[in-house]
Each structure stands twice: as C-alpha cells, then as structure tokens.
Design a protein around this motif. Structure first.
Motif, short mmCIF file in Angstrom:
data_model
loop_
_atom_site.label_atom_id
_atom_site.label_comp_id
_atom_site.label_asym_id
_atom_site.label_seq_id
_atom_site.Cartn_x
_atom_site.Cartn_y
_atom_site.Cartn_z
N ILE A 1 0.86 -1.18 0.00
CA ILE A 1 0.00 0.00 0.00
C ILE A 1 0.90 1.23 0.00
O ILE A 1 1.97 1.23 0.61
N HIS A 2 0.49 2.29 -0.73
CA HIS A 2 1.33 3.47 -0.83
C HIS A 2 0.50 4.74 -0.75
O HIS A 2 -0.73 4.70 -0.60
N ILE A 3 1.19 5.88 -0.83
CA ILE A 3 0.54 7.18 -0.67
C ILE A 3 -0.56 7.39 -1.71
O ILE A 3 -1.59 8.00 -1.41
N GLY A 4 -0.36 6.90 -2.92
CA GLY A 4 -1.39 7.03 -3.95
C GLY A 4 -2.71 6.38 -3.54
O GLY A 4 -3.79 6.91 -3.81
N HIS A 5 -2.63 5.22 -2.89
CA HIS A 5 -3.84 4.55 -2.41
C HIS A 5 -4.57 5.42 -1.38
O HIS A 5 -5.80 5.53 -1.39
N LEU A 6 -3.80 6.02 -0.48
CA LEU A 6 -4.40 6.84 0.57
C LEU A 6 -4.99 8.12 0.00
O LEU A 6 -6.06 8.57 0.43
N LEU A 7 -4.32 8.72 -0.98
CA LEU A 7 -4.88 9.89 -1.65
C LEU A 7 -6.18 9.54 -2.37
O LEU A 7 -7.13 10.32 -2.38
N ASP B 1 2.34 9.81 -9.47
CA ASP B 1 3.05 8.80 -10.24
C ASP B 1 3.81 7.85 -9.30
O ASP B 1 5.03 7.85 -9.25
N ILE B 2 3.04 7.10 -8.53
CA ILE B 2 3.60 6.11 -7.60
C ILE B 2 2.87 4.80 -7.85
O ILE B 2 1.65 4.79 -7.99
N SER B 3 3.61 3.71 -7.89
CA SER B 3 2.97 2.41 -8.07
C SER B 3 3.64 1.38 -7.17
O SER B 3 4.82 1.50 -6.82
N TYR C 1 8.77 7.89 1.85
CA TYR C 1 7.85 8.96 1.46
C TYR C 1 6.93 8.58 0.31
O TYR C 1 6.02 9.33 -0.01
N GLN C 2 7.13 7.43 -0.30
CA GLN C 2 6.15 6.93 -1.26
C GLN C 2 5.11 6.06 -0.55
O GLN C 2 4.05 5.78 -1.10
N VAL C 3 5.45 5.63 0.64
CA VAL C 3 4.55 4.85 1.49
C VAL C 3 4.48 5.58 2.84
O VAL C 3 5.38 6.35 3.18
N TYR D 1 6.81 1.99 5.70
CA TYR D 1 8.24 1.95 5.37
C TYR D 1 9.02 1.19 6.45
O TYR D 1 9.86 0.34 6.14
N ARG D 2 8.73 1.50 7.71
CA ARG D 2 9.42 0.80 8.81
C ARG D 2 9.11 -0.68 8.78
O ARG D 2 9.99 -1.52 9.00
N TYR D 3 7.86 -1.03 8.49
CA TYR D 3 7.48 -2.45 8.41
C TYR D 3 8.27 -3.15 7.31
O TYR D 3 8.78 -4.26 7.50
N MET D 4 8.38 -2.51 6.15
CA MET D 4 9.14 -3.11 5.05
C MET D 4 10.61 -3.28 5.44
O MET D 4 11.22 -4.30 5.11
N GLU D 5 11.16 -2.30 6.13
CA GLU D 5 12.56 -2.37 6.54
C GLU D 5 12.79 -3.51 7.53
O GLU D 5 13.71 -4.31 7.36
#
Length: 198
Positions: free
Chosen positions: A14-20, A160-162, A178-180, A185-189
């Motif tokens: 999930i990323h910022i585009g989904h939330l927007l 333009d984020i996917s 900042y794209q998520v 981001y912390r979870y992915m890390e």
C-alpha cells in the motif's frame, strides 16, 4: 444510511497514492468512511506473484492507523480463493444491511467494467466511484447507459507512484521512503520486504 467506500487491491505494498485515492473518494462522494480491502487472490494476478497475505494485511493496518475515516478490512483475505467483486458485494450486503456501499476504482479501470465478472448483478447492489486524473477525458463516456448511471466521477490528484515501482526500487537497493506511509516503510525495513535476497 451510512455511506461507505471500499478500496480494494493487492496493496503490495500500500502506498501514498492509495491513501490519496481513499481521501479523494471520501470527500468527493460524501462518504462517512473508506475501508481498505486487501485482495486474497486478485482475478488478474492469479499466478501467485504477490507478497504473503499476512505482510500485505499488516501494511494496510499500519497505513489506516490514526485516521478515523479509514479502516482496514480482512474480509477478502478471510474469504479465501480468488477475490471476485460480486462475492465481496453480496457478503457485505448481508453483514451490513444499513450501509450504502461504493467501490472505488481508478479511472483507467472504468472502461473495463463491462468485462467484470457478473457486472450487471454488481451494479444492482453498489455504485462505483471513479477517480479521474486531471487532464484526462471522462472514462465513463463510452460505457453502456446501465453502467454509466452506476459510476460517480471524482477528481483525483495526479500521483506517479505504483506498487510495482516501489518493489523494483527496493530490489535495486533504493529507498521507497515517502512513497509509502512512514509506518509502512518501517514495516518493510524490519521485514526486509522486496529486497533482492527475499
């Protein structure tokens, strides 16, 4: 009657585009709440090329936390199998009879609605909220009349984020910060998601 929007997807991640998109639909269509529904097995991605459902679910929970208008729902994950919209719609109508449902989709998906599995039955129960990007023509203009009346268009900022791009950046050792959302981001890390050796 409560007005609720459902935004489905693989959310990998999930990323910022989904939330927007969720916020644009909520404001533009007057929704009380938007639910984020990670798909178990999307019909167009039935080859199994996706991250484990538990990781995708946890990232959606992290993204929704702290926003009173967003809610993570594991409905499709618990249903199992291929996540067809009609099955989700019928189950939601059964469980939440006092709610009016809208499914939020990208403007690029609207032209494909006539090809959706059991679309005529779907539009008997819900409406669609189509996200229209600036500078693009109304994608619903070519739909049959029965479907055109079931689609409400709302403006969506161009982003333009996917998820595909984020996964590729991570594989290349580049940051997706900042794209998520920061919690995602912390979870992915921590879980080393989408890295070259995972």
């Amino acid at each position: 009657m409560a007005q609720r929007g459902d935004l489905g997807g693989t959310f990998d991640p999930i990323h910022i585009g989904h939330l927007l998109a969720a916020e644009a639909a909520r404001e533009g269509a007057g929704l009380d709440e938007v639910w984020l529904l990670p798909a178990n097995v999307p019909p167009h991605k039935a080859d199994g090329s996706r991250t484990d459902a538990e990781h995708r679910w946890r990232m959606v929970c992290e993204a929704a936390a702290g926003n009173p208008h967003l809610r993570a729902s594991d409905l499709e994950l618990r249903m199992g199998g291929v996540s067809y919209t009609i099955d989700t719609v019928l189950l939601l109508k059964e469980r939440y009879p006092g709610t009016r449902f809208s499914f939020i989709i990208g403007g690029d998906m609207i032209a494909y609605l006539p090809k959706w599995h059991r679309i005529d039955e779907i539009v008997e129960h819900i409406r669609f909220i189509g996200l229209q990007r600036p500078g693009y023509p109304d994608p619903g203009s070519g739909l049959p009349e029965t479907l055109r009346g079931a689609v409400t268009m709302v403006p969506m900022p161009a982003v333009d984020i996917s998820s595909t791009g984020i996964r590729e950046q991570r594989r290349q050792g580049r940051s997706a910060r900042y794209q998520v959302p920061e919690a995602v981001y912390r979870y992915m890390e921590v879980n080393r998601l989408y890295e070259q050796d995972t």
